[in-house]
Design a protein around this motif. Structure first.
Motif, PDB file in Angstrom:
ATOM      1  N   ILE A 220      23.307  45.444  56.794  1.00 52.40           N
ATOM      2  CA  ILE A 220      23.919  46.527  56.014  1.00 52.40           C
ATOM      3  C   ILE A 220      23.127  46.715  54.733  1.00 52.40           C
ATOM      4  CG2 ILE A 220      25.963  47.179  54.695  1.00 52.40           C
ATOM      5  CD1 ILE A 220      27.679  45.896  56.815  1.00 52.40           C
ATOM      6  N   LYS A 221      22.751  47.961  54.441  1.00 52.81           N
ATOM      7  CA  LYS A 221      22.029  48.238  53.191  1.00 52.81           C
ATOM      8  C   LYS A 221      23.022  48.738  52.141  1.00 52.81           C
ATOM      9  CE  LYS A 221      17.755  49.805  52.673  1.00 52.81           C
ATOM     10  NZ  LYS A 221      16.568  50.693  52.655  1.00 52.81           N
ATOM     11  N   ALA A 222      23.183  47.965  51.098  1.00 54.52           N
ATOM     12  CA  ALA A 222      24.058  48.340  49.980  1.00 54.52           C
ATOM     13  C   ALA A 222      23.247  48.237  48.699  1.00 54.52           C
ATOM     14  CB  ALA A 222      25.276  47.419  49.923  1.00 54.52           C
ATOM     15  N   GLU A 223      23.300  49.275  47.889  1.00 55.09           N
ATOM     16  CA  GLU A 223      22.585  49.329  46.613  1.00 55.09           C
ATOM     17  C   GLU A 223      21.090  49.076  46.797  1.00 55.09           C
ATOM     18  OE1 GLU A 223      24.785  46.592  44.209  1.00 55.09           O
ATOM     19  OE2 GLU A 223      26.535  47.888  44.141  1.00 55.09           O
ATOM     20  N   GLY A 224      20.551  49.615  47.902  1.00 57.20           N
ATOM     21  CA  GLY A 224      19.106  49.573  48.116  1.00 57.20           C
ATOM     22  C   GLY A 224      18.566  48.289  48.705  1.00 57.20           C
ATOM     23  N   VAL A 225      19.441  47.316  49.018  1.00 54.11           N
ATOM     24  CA  VAL A 225      18.984  46.026  49.541  1.00 54.11           C
ATOM     25  C   VAL A 225      19.724  45.732  50.843  1.00 54.11           C
ATOM     26  CG1 VAL A 225      18.826  43.550  49.096  1.00 54.11           C
ATOM     27  CG2 VAL A 225      18.487  45.154  47.229  1.00 54.11           C
ATOM     28  N   ARG A 460      22.561  47.481  38.867  1.00 57.16           N
ATOM     29  CA  ARG A 460      23.184  47.076  37.606  1.00 57.16           C
ATOM     30  C   ARG A 460      23.609  45.608  37.680  1.00 57.16           C
ATOM     31  NH1 ARG A 460      25.542  50.709  33.995  1.00 57.16           N
ATOM     32  NH2 ARG A 460      25.432  52.911  34.559  1.00 57.16           N
ATOM     33  N   ILE A 461      23.493  44.913  36.563  1.00 56.04           N
ATOM     34  CA  ILE A 461      24.032  43.550  36.487  1.00 56.04           C
ATOM     35  C   ILE A 461      25.557  43.623  36.576  1.00 56.04           C
ATOM     36  CG2 ILE A 461      24.286  41.517  35.016  1.00 56.04           C
ATOM     37  CD1 ILE A 461      21.574  42.266  33.736  1.00 56.04           C
ATOM     38  N   CYS A 462      26.143  42.763  37.394  1.00 48.13           N
ATOM     39  CA  CYS A 462      27.606  42.742  37.549  1.00 48.13           C
ATOM     40  C   CYS A 462      28.259  42.402  36.205  1.00 48.13           C
ATOM     41  CB  CYS A 462      27.991  41.708  38.607  1.00 48.13           C
ATOM     42  SG  CYS A 462      29.765  41.430  38.740  1.00 48.13           S
ATOM     43  N   SER A 463      29.156  43.256  35.751  1.00 48.43           N
ATOM     44  CA  SER A 463      29.779  43.054  34.424  1.00 48.43           C
ATOM     45  C   SER A 463      30.744  41.872  34.437  1.00 48.43           C
ATOM     46  CB  SER A 463      30.530  44.325  34.004  1.00 48.43           C
ATOM     47  OG  SER A 463      31.486  44.676  34.986  1.00 48.43           O
ATOM     48  N   LYS A 499      33.338  39.549  43.052  1.00 46.14           N
ATOM     49  CA  LYS A 499      33.307  41.010  42.917  1.00 46.14           C
ATOM     50  C   LYS A 499      31.974  41.615  43.339  1.00 46.14           C
ATOM     51  CE  LYS A 499      36.894  41.874  39.490  1.00 46.14           C
ATOM     52  NZ  LYS A 499      37.238  42.525  38.216  1.00 46.14           N
ATOM     53  N   CYS A 500      30.890  40.858  43.212  1.00 40.72           N
ATOM     54  CA  CYS A 500      29.563  41.396  43.557  1.00 40.72           C
ATOM     55  C   CYS A 500      28.992  40.716  44.802  1.00 40.72           C
ATOM     56  CB  CYS A 500      28.603  41.263  42.382  1.00 40.72           C
ATOM     57  SG  CYS A 500      28.290  39.560  41.850  1.00 40.72           S
ATOM     58  N   ASN A 501      29.884  40.081  45.617  1.00 43.59           N
ATOM     59  CA  ASN A 501      29.439  39.374  46.834  1.00 43.59           C
ATOM     60  C   ASN A 501      28.358  38.331  46.532  1.00 43.59           C
ATOM     61  OD1 ASN A 501      31.180  40.730  48.557  1.00 43.59           O
ATOM     62  ND2 ASN A 501      29.749  42.418  48.863  1.00 43.59           N
ATOM     63  N   ASN A 502      28.454  37.722  45.352  1.00 46.81           N
ATOM     64  CA  ASN A 502      27.518  36.656  44.925  1.00 46.81           C
ATOM     65  C   ASN A 502      26.066  37.134  44.817  1.00 46.81           C
ATOM     66  OD1 ASN A 502      29.367  34.422  44.625  1.00 46.81           O
ATOM     67  ND2 ASN A 502      29.604  34.506  46.844  1.00 46.81           N
ATOM     68  N   THR A 503      25.875  38.442  44.584  1.00 46.50           N
ATOM     69  CA  THR A 503      24.505  38.966  44.419  1.00 46.50           C
ATOM     70  C   THR A 503      24.096  39.026  42.954  1.00 46.50           C
ATOM     71  OG1 THR A 503      25.268  41.268  44.307  1.00 46.50           O
ATOM     72  CG2 THR A 503      24.717  40.395  46.495  1.00 46.50           C
ATOM     73  N   GLY A 504      25.084  39.082  42.041  1.00 45.45           N
ATOM     74  CA  GLY A 504      24.767  39.245  40.615  1.00 45.45           C
ATOM     75  C   GLY A 504      24.628  40.700  40.212  1.00 45.45           C
ATOM     76  N   TYR A 505      24.744  41.609  41.191  1.00 43.73           N
ATOM     77  CA  TYR A 505      24.587  43.046  40.905  1.00 43.73           C
ATOM     78  C   TYR A 505      25.789  43.816  41.435  1.00 43.73           C
ATOM     79  CZ  TYR A 505      19.633  41.860  40.213  1.00 43.73           C
ATOM     80  OH  TYR A 505      18.450  41.310  39.783  1.00 43.73           O
ATOM     81  N   LYS A 506      26.173  44.871  40.710  1.00 41.14           N
ATOM     82  CA  LYS A 506      27.266  45.739  41.167  1.00 41.14           C
ATOM     83  C   LYS A 506      26.971  47.169  40.704  1.00 41.14           C
ATOM     84  CE  LYS A 506      31.438  46.185  42.999  1.00 41.14           C
ATOM     85  NZ  LYS A 506      31.669  45.968  44.430  1.00 41.14           N
ATOM     86  N   GLY A 507      26.701  48.049  41.669  1.00 38.60           N
ATOM     87  CA  GLY A 507      26.375  49.437  41.329  1.00 38.60           C
ATOM     88  C   GLY A 507      24.899  49.606  41.007  1.00 38.60           C
ATOM     89  N   ARG A 508      24.501  50.869  40.816  1.00 46.55           N
ATOM     90  CA  ARG A 508      23.102  51.155  40.501  1.00 46.55           C
ATOM     91  C   ARG A 508      23.009  52.177  39.363  1.00 46.55           C
ATOM     92  NH1 ARG A 508      19.729  52.232  45.942  1.00 46.55           N
ATOM     93  NH2 ARG A 508      21.557  53.439  46.562  1.00 46.55           N
ATOM     94  N   VAL A 558      21.535  46.101  30.924  1.00 46.21           N
ATOM     95  CA  VAL A 558      22.070  46.890  32.038  1.00 46.21           C
ATOM     96  C   VAL A 558      21.531  46.374  33.371  1.00 46.21           C
ATOM     97  CG1 VAL A 558      22.152  49.201  33.077  1.00 46.21           C
ATOM     98  CG2 VAL A 558      22.350  48.933  30.602  1.00 46.21           C
ATOM     99  N   THR A 559      20.229  46.013  33.404  1.00 41.28           N
ATOM    100  CA  THR A 559      19.612  45.523  34.628  1.00 41.28           C
ATOM    101  C   THR A 559      18.673  44.365  34.289  1.00 41.28           C
ATOM    102  OG1 THR A 559      18.464  46.199  36.656  1.00 41.28           O
ATOM    103  CG2 THR A 559      17.643  47.137  34.592  1.00 41.28           C
ATOM    104  N   THR A 560      18.017  43.824  35.307  1.00 38.65           N
ATOM    105  CA  THR A 560      17.147  42.666  35.088  1.00 38.65           C
ATOM    106  C   THR A 560      15.677  43.074  35.134  1.00 38.65           C
ATOM    107  OG1 THR A 560      17.056  42.150  37.457  1.00 38.65           O
ATOM    108  CG2 THR A 560      18.825  41.128  36.187  1.00 38.65           C
ATOM    109  N   ALA A 561      14.829  42.221  34.561  1.00 33.84           N
ATOM    110  CA  ALA A 561      13.391  42.473  34.575  1.00 33.84           C
ATOM    111  C   ALA A 561      12.857  42.495  36.004  1.00 33.84           C
ATOM    112  CB  ALA A 561      12.672  41.394  33.752  1.00 33.84           C
TER     113      ALA A 561
END
Length: 571
Positions: A220-225, A460-463, A499-508, A558-561
């Motif tokens: 499944i591709k979510a948020e580009g990954v 986006r980094i998960c808030s 909340k971010c399925n342990n990815t560290g990211y939520k949304g774009r 907002v995001t990571t390097a």
């Protein structure tokens, strides 16, 4: 017969007075879109039991008390947790081929049809309180992940299914009737329903079904990954792809040629379009489903992620009466959303807007939209010629793919039309070189192109789990950051949570590079300046490169390097 209004029913049942109904109606005017019964409950004038009594009276349905109810496992397993949460329903009885389902949202009249489509049973709806439905969902269901794993474990242990699948493909040929029966079996339906609902719930953009020699992979591709799910049994690959082809009205007997189709679903009361692409491979058919869920896309320029300065300049550009505005970037970079948002802003009764797209992704009221169909000769070029005879003010050409489409778009812009389109280039300045390579004369490029917007999407980094972190000097140098200037800067990452399925990211969020063509840049283009020279000059006039735009988001937390490095290229 016209249904009686819920307010009058509540009065007739003695739950509220006429004066209280007036108060509720006044409050409803202040809260548009909220149902009257919900407002009455929020105001403390009725209980949830009284509300479902009123709704049952209005809709001619039966109420049911669920508080002390015990449900058999074979009934509960008819509906997955994802489906129960999405539709706010719980199965309470199964008899023959009829499933009785309790709902706390009886006004959503599409739920019954959607459940019938997904499950293949006759559905009988009864009404229960929201509190009771939520309590039963919490009581009887495990987590989504467990549900998928449980279904796949059941499939692995299902010997009868294994024998059916083995017999079907044993000699290389297959019986169409047996193939359809296997594809329509309850376990296959159940797995596919779960995968579709999970993907839609997670706002995924694509689902990949990939057959290999020893396994059948679902990603499944979510948020580009891409994320891999638990793989189903290899022997069910044919049944699952056949089930998808049946849903998309494709030819299940044809396994040698690529096929394209679509599946239209109503999920949770809103339409979801699935574009299906089937491709023959060495080990079976690979299927990719593109999910177009209109409910998760906000077609508003304020929400695409541009900073205030870029947004102000872009708004001025799209208000021009003529010229070409190009949006560039790779597939999945949000180009379509940006263009639709611009069109939505321009969509007024005074202007005629026409689009030609392959395919039409989002239906916008007030805009004439034309789907491309190469099989019958409806191409971008032929459509564009016809559009010009329809007296348009603004035109969207889905993509400029060839010199013919480019030339007509240029002519349209020179005859007083504003033209939006997309190109696949790495950044804004290189778009000029791409147009020259297509064969468009330099003087026409300078005459009609007003602006080029290059964009990317970064996660986006998960808030919920954001924390400070260290970033290696190597990554910072790769990004082109001067280490001596960042001693006071902080960097963040997502630790990973539920909340971010342990990815560290939520949304774009979008990165944007807006190049406005002024007289200086036009002179440089006429003089055949290099892409690097154009980029330097555009930056001099205020263009922020994609990577620099991304670095600003890194410094803001907002995001990571890593994300910016992955999505942008060095100038």
């Amino acid at each position: 017969m016209v249904a009686r209004k819920i307010g009058q029913i509540l009065v007739d049942l003695g739950f509220i007075t006429d004066e209280q109904l007036e108060l509720i109606l006044d409050e409803q005017q202040q809260r548009p879109g909220i149902l009257l019964g919900k407002i009455a409950e929020d105001m403390g004038l009725i209980t949830d039991e009284q509300l479902i009594q009123g709704l049952a009276e209005q809709l001619g349905m039966q109420t049911v008390q669920l508080a002390e109810r015990s449900l058999p496992p074979d009934v509960i397993e008819k509906i997955s947790e994802t489906m129960a949460q999405l539709y706010r329903v719980v199965p309470i009885h199964f008899d023959g081929d009829t499933l009785t389902v309790a709902t706390c949202d009886p006004q959503n009249l599409t739920v019954q049809d959607e459940l019938r489509t997904f499950l293949g049973y006759h559905i009988r709806m009864v009404i229960a309180t929201e509190r009771d439905v939520a309590a039963l969902i919490n009581k009887y269901y495990a987590s989504d992940l467990d549900s998928v794993e449980r279904i796949i474990q059941e499939l692995n242990e299902n010997e009868e299914l294994f024998q059916q699948a083995s017999a079907l493909l044993g000699d290389g040929a297959f019986n169409l009737t047996d193939a359809e029966a296997l594809a329509d079996s309850v376990p296959v339906r159940k797995l596919l329903n779960m995968v579709l609902l999970l993907a839609i719930k997670d706002h995924a953009s694509d689902i990949h079904f990939e057959p290999f020699e020893d396994e059948f992979r679902i990603r499944i591709k979510a948020e580009g990954v891409l994320y891999e799910m638990v793989p189903p049994p290899r022997h069910l690959a044919f049944a699952i792809t056949t089930r998808i082809k049946v849903m998309a009205n494709l030819d299940i007997a044809e396994r040698r040629l690529p096929q394209d189709g679509r599946i239209e679903l109503m999920v949770g009361g809103h339409p979801v379009d699935l574009r299906v692409s089937v491709l023959p491979t060495m080990f079976g058919e690979s299927v990719v489903m593109r999910i177009l869920d209109r409910s998760v896309v906000s077609l508003d320029l304020n929400n695409v992620g541009m900073d205030e300065h870029t947004l102000t300049v872009f708004r001025k550009i799209i208000d021009r009466p003529n010229g070409i505005v190009l949006v560039t970037g790779p597939t999945g970079s949000g180009k379509t959303t940006t263009l639709y948002s611009a069109l939505s802003e321009l969509n007024s009764i005074e202007d005629k807007l026409i689009t030609t797209e392959d395919p039409v992704e989002y239906d916008i009221d007030g805009i004439v939209q034309i789907p491309i169909d190469h099989d019958i000769g409806v191409t971008f070029a032929s459509c564009l010629r016809a559009i010009l005879r329809q007296d348009p003010d603004t035109i969207l050409v889905g993509e400029i793919r060839d010199i013919e489409t480019a030339e007509i778009a240029v002519q349209a812009s020179l005859t007083g039309h504003l033209v939006f389109s997309t190109l696949h280039t790495n950044d804004a300045p290189s778009t000029i070189t791409r147009m020259k390579d297509m064969g468009i004369p330099t003087f026409l490029i300078t005459a009609c192109v007003e602006a080029i917007l290059a964009q990317r999407l970064v996660r986006r980094i998960c808030s919920n789990c954001r924390e400070e972190t260290e970033v290696s000097n190597e990554i910072l140098l790769d990004l082109g950051i001067d280490l001596s200037t960042i001693s006071d800067k902080k960097f963040y990452r997502g630790r990973g949570c539920e909340k971010c399925n342990n990815t560290g990211y939520k949304g774009r969020v979008g990165l944007f590079e807006l190049m406005i063509l002024n007289d200086d840049l036009r002179d440089m283009i006429m003089a055949n300046a290099t892409t690097d020279d154009l980029r330097d000059r555009a930056e001099h006039f205020g263009m922020i490169p994609l990577r620099k735009y991304g670095i600003n988001y890194v410094f803001k937390g907002v995001t990571t390097a890593d994300e910016v490095l992955r999505e942008t290229i060095a100038e």
